[in-house]
Motif scaffolding. Structure first.
Motif, PDB file in Angstrom:
ATOM      1  N   PHE A 117       9.887   5.372   5.255  1.00  0.00           N
ATOM      2  CA  PHE A 117      10.602   4.307   4.566  1.00  0.00           C
ATOM      3  C   PHE A 117      10.076   3.609   3.275  1.00  0.00           C
ATOM      4  CE2 PHE A 117      12.239  -0.115   3.844  1.00  0.00           C
ATOM      5  CZ  PHE A 117      13.598   0.182   3.539  1.00  0.00           C
ATOM      6  N   PHE A 118       8.725   3.278   3.431  1.00  0.00           N
ATOM      7  CA  PHE A 118       7.989   2.558   2.114  1.00  0.00           C
ATOM      8  C   PHE A 118       7.695   3.649   1.163  1.00  0.00           C
ATOM      9  CE2 PHE A 118       8.521  -1.013   5.171  1.00  0.00           C
ATOM     10  CZ  PHE A 118       9.035  -1.976   4.176  1.00  0.00           C
ATOM     11  N   LEU A 119       7.066   4.718   1.581  1.00  0.00           N
ATOM     12  CA  LEU A 119       6.901   5.710   0.786  1.00  0.00           C
ATOM     13  C   LEU A 119       7.895   6.227  -0.084  1.00  0.00           C
ATOM     14  CD1 LEU A 119       4.368   8.230   2.736  1.00  0.00           C
ATOM     15  CD2 LEU A 119       3.517   6.560   1.001  1.00  0.00           C
ATOM     16  N   VAL A 161       0.947  -1.039  -0.133  1.00  0.00           N
ATOM     17  CA  VAL A 161       0.006  -0.007   0.002  1.00  0.00           C
ATOM     18  C   VAL A 161       0.814   1.314  -0.061  1.00  0.00           C
ATOM     19  CG1 VAL A 161      -1.795   1.421   1.348  1.00  0.00           C
ATOM     20  CG2 VAL A 161      -1.815  -1.270   1.125  1.00  0.00           C
ATOM     21  N   LEU A 162       1.960   1.342   0.756  1.00  0.00           N
ATOM     22  CA  LEU A 162       2.783   2.412   0.986  1.00  0.00           C
ATOM     23  C   LEU A 162       3.557   2.524  -0.284  1.00  0.00           C
ATOM     24  CD1 LEU A 162       3.654   2.231   4.728  1.00  0.00           C
ATOM     25  CD2 LEU A 162       2.231   3.931   3.761  1.00  0.00           C
ATOM     26  N   GLY A 163       4.128   1.293  -0.785  1.00  0.00           N
ATOM     27  CA  GLY A 163       4.850   1.617  -2.093  1.00  0.00           C
ATOM     28  C   GLY A 163       3.971   2.216  -3.178  1.00  0.00           C
ATOM     29  N   TYR A 164       2.778   1.693  -3.238  1.00  0.00           N
ATOM     30  CA  TYR A 164       1.723   2.219  -4.340  1.00  0.00           C
ATOM     31  C   TYR A 164       1.792   3.782  -4.109  1.00  0.00           C
ATOM     32  CZ  TYR A 164      -1.799   2.356  -7.794  1.00  0.00           C
ATOM     33  OH  TYR A 164      -2.377   2.634  -8.894  1.00  0.00           O
ATOM     34  N   GLY A 165       1.744   4.006  -2.741  1.00  0.00           N
ATOM     35  CA  GLY A 165       1.573   5.384  -2.177  1.00  0.00           C
ATOM     36  C   GLY A 165       2.676   6.395  -2.676  1.00  0.00           C
ATOM     37  N   ALA A 225       0.659  12.086   2.611  1.00  0.00           N
ATOM     38  CA  ALA A 225       0.915  10.731   2.469  1.00  0.00           C
ATOM     39  C   ALA A 225       1.275  10.012   3.912  1.00  0.00           C
ATOM     40  CB  ALA A 225       1.631   9.948   1.548  1.00  0.00           C
ATOM     41  N   ILE A 226       2.275  10.639   4.548  1.00  0.00           N
ATOM     42  CA  ILE A 226       2.922  10.180   5.490  1.00  0.00           C
ATOM     43  C   ILE A 226       1.749  10.151   6.878  1.00  0.00           C
ATOM     44  CG2 ILE A 226       4.561  10.669   7.523  1.00  0.00           C
ATOM     45  CD1 ILE A 226       6.485  11.966   5.328  1.00  0.00           C
TER      46      ILE A 226
END
Length: 196
Positions: A149-151, A34-38, A52-53
């Motif tokens: 990190f993932f964003l 989800v966060l990677g896609y974000g 987003a954070i």
């Protein structure tokens, strides 16, 4: 990537920030995805990094509060019966309960970075009656770096965001070790303070 996951991500992305928060609250799709896609959405300019954070932190914290309250009000018997619907099995419960008993409330922060334990650690915190305010603060403190990190990885990967799990894998172990180290320092400091 599976079709159902892509359809869900497309739907969540149409909701913008709310979609990120919802995706993390529901945990049907792993938070990394989800966060990677974000992050990919940020790279496309459809949402902003700060928003987003905030959305990721709120969504991830609410998901953990839900598990905390389940543990608080329902206890272990209810979770053993219905945990499978939350993708939490007996092994997750046993491991997270052992961690919580062994290391106390401070583990709430560090366990968020440890695979397997991170999803279920909220339950023993609820069962033990840990302060909801303290639980929430530890959870937020852990959700912020996880989300960032993932964003960030999603932004860097851009259209290749779907490979985020493979890209993140080499980082997870060092992050877990750092989190454990931080948790150990916290525990030693808390014990020292107690003995004064």
């Amino acid at each position: 990537m599976q079709d159902y996951m892509m359809s869900a991500l497309d739907w969540l992305s149409s909701l913008g920030y709310i979609g990120i928060a919802l995706g993390l609250m529901l945990e049907v799709i792993p938070s990394e995805i989800v966060l990677g896609y974000g992050g990919y959405m940020i790279s496309e300019g459809s949402i902003g990094f700060t928003g987003a954070i905030i959305a990721g932190t709120i969504g991830g914290t609410i998901a953990q509060l839900f598990l905390y309250w389940l543990g608080y009000f329902g206890g272990r018997p209810m979770l053993e019966k219905y945990g499978k619907f939350l993708l939490i099995n007996q092994h997750h419960l046993d491991l997270s309960e052992k961690w919580f008993r062994q290391y106390g409330p401070g583990v709430i922060f560090s366990a968020r970075f440890i695979p397997v334990v991170r999803h279920a650690i909220s339950i023993p915190a609820g069962i033990a009656g840990m302060s909801a305010i303290k639980f929430t603060l530890y959870t937020i403190a852990a959700m912020i770096p996880w989300t960032v990190f993932f964003l960030y990885l999603g932004i860097v990967l851009g259209e290749n965001w779907s490979g985020i799990k493979d890209i993140a894998k080499p980082f997870i172990i060092p992050i877990s070790i750092l989190a454990l180290g931080g948790g150990a320092v916290y525990i030693m400091a808390a014990r020292k303070q107690k003995n004064l």
